[in-house]
Design a protein around this motif. Structure first.
Motif, PDB file in Angstrom:
ATOM      1  N   GLN A  88      36.041 161.349 -27.635  1.00  0.00           N
ATOM      2  CA  GLN A  88      34.960 160.764 -28.415  1.00  0.00           C
ATOM      3  C   GLN A  88      34.348 161.895 -29.231  1.00  0.00           C
ATOM      4  OE1 GLN A  88      32.148 159.888 -24.960  1.00  0.00           O
ATOM      5  NE2 GLN A  88      30.726 160.227 -26.648  1.00  0.00           N
ATOM      6  N   VAL A  90      30.757 163.594 -30.858  1.00  0.00           N
ATOM      7  CA  VAL A  90      29.309 163.647 -30.725  1.00  0.00           C
ATOM      8  C   VAL A  90      28.764 164.288 -32.004  1.00  0.00           C
ATOM      9  CG1 VAL A  90      27.390 164.490 -29.329  1.00  0.00           C
ATOM     10  CG2 VAL A  90      29.578 163.911 -28.230  1.00  0.00           C
ATOM     11  N   SER A  96      27.915 157.448 -40.764  1.00  0.00           N
ATOM     12  CA  SER A  96      28.712 156.494 -39.976  1.00  0.00           C
ATOM     13  C   SER A  96      29.888 155.897 -40.759  1.00  0.00           C
ATOM     14  CB  SER A  96      27.821 155.376 -39.438  1.00  0.00           C
ATOM     15  OG  SER A  96      27.226 154.676 -40.511  1.00  0.00           O
ATOM     16  N   GLN A 134      32.273 157.228 -31.711  1.00  0.00           N
ATOM     17  CA  GLN A 134      31.026 157.927 -31.393  1.00  0.00           C
ATOM     18  C   GLN A 134      30.461 157.435 -30.073  1.00  0.00           C
ATOM     19  OE1 GLN A 134      27.991 158.358 -34.454  1.00  0.00           O
ATOM     20  NE2 GLN A 134      29.506 157.813 -35.991  1.00  0.00           N
ATOM     21  N   THR A 135      30.644 156.173 -29.774  1.00  0.00           N
ATOM     22  CA  THR A 135      30.164 155.622 -28.507  1.00  0.00           C
ATOM     23  C   THR A 135      31.373 155.155 -27.721  1.00  0.00           C
ATOM     24  OG1 THR A 135      29.878 153.443 -29.495  1.00  0.00           O
ATOM     25  CG2 THR A 135      27.950 154.886 -29.456  1.00  0.00           C
ATOM     26  N   GLY A 136      31.315 155.309 -26.422  1.00  0.00           N
ATOM     27  CA  GLY A 136      32.477 154.985 -25.610  1.00  0.00           C
ATOM     28  C   GLY A 136      33.536 156.057 -25.802  1.00  0.00           C
ATOM     29  N   SER A 137      34.763 155.728 -25.487  1.00  0.00           N
ATOM     30  CA  SER A 137      35.848 156.680 -25.671  1.00  0.00           C
ATOM     31  C   SER A 137      37.122 155.927 -25.994  1.00  0.00           C
ATOM     32  CB  SER A 137      36.037 157.540 -24.418  1.00  0.00           C
ATOM     33  OG  SER A 137      36.419 156.731 -23.329  1.00  0.00           O
ATOM     34  N   THR A 180      30.436 167.344 -36.456  1.00  0.00           N
ATOM     35  CA  THR A 180      30.519 166.627 -35.196  1.00  0.00           C
ATOM     36  C   THR A 180      31.323 167.470 -34.210  1.00  0.00           C
ATOM     37  OG1 THR A 180      31.000 164.508 -34.146  1.00  0.00           O
ATOM     38  CG2 THR A 180      32.607 165.333 -35.745  1.00  0.00           C
TER      39      THR A 180
END
Length: 189
Positions: A88, A90, A96, A134-137, A180
């Motif tokens: 993921q 960060v 976005s 970005q969220t979860g994997s 990121t």
């Protein structure tokens, strides 16, 4: 008649809990994942109008290389389910509309210790780019172990090359320096 104080009982309970934690901690070893490579700065040309002099997608010319170890205590948990290498990102400063992708190439495994009829294989993530959320994997690939567990066995994996790609570049995204961090983890599938 003597009675033990509650304080002494708590000490005995704590002592037993510490002993149990030491025994379990000595049996279970952590699986590792190591990453070699450098930071990537994507060079995107100045976009002055839509459709002129840009592809919208940029590949990292260098590779990240993943390696590590799956200890025997972890292999007993796997059976034939496999270990999952997930990823993921960060963001520290990000838009976005930009998307990150990764694709695997190569990868070797080596079984150490006494193990009868054992195999360890790396699969997945080597045909198409997989989006890094970005969220979860998302799963990059899996390492599957099969065989009869023996003595002192563990699996080393190495030379898993990861190619990165950024997409979604557009004239509608404000010009800025975006950054990121990509986080790779390994665990039971």
């Amino acid at each position: 008649m003597k009675t033990k104080s509650p304080f002494l009982k708590q000490q005995h309970i704590k002592r037993y809990l510490y002993i149990i934690a030491l025994i379990v901690g000595g049996y279970l070893e952590g699986q590792t994942i190591n990453i070699a490579g450098t930071s990537w700065t994507a060079s995107v040309p100045t976009i002055t109008e839509a459709g002129t002099n840009y592809t919208g997608t940029y590949d990292n010319p260098g590779l990240l290389t993943l390696s590590g170890n799956l200890p025997g205590s972890f292999l007993t948990l796997l059976t034939s389910a496999g270990a999952r290498i997930s990823m993921q990102h960060v963001p520290t400063s990000w838009n976005s509309a930009l998307k990150l992708y990764a694709k695997r190439s190569g990868g070797t495994t080596k079984i150490n210790g006494l193990c009868i009829g054992c195999t360890a294989t790396i699969s997945g993530g080597n045909v198409n780019y997989v989006e890094i959320p970005q969220t979860g994997s998302a799963t990059l690939s899996t390492i599957t172990f099969t065989g009869v567990l023996g003595l002192g066995q563990n699996v080393d994996y190495s030379a898993i090359n990861v190619q990165l790609e950024i997409g979604g570049v557009s004239v509608t995204i404000p010009a800025a320096a975006y950054s990121t961090q990509i986080v790779f983890t390994i665990g039971a599938n």
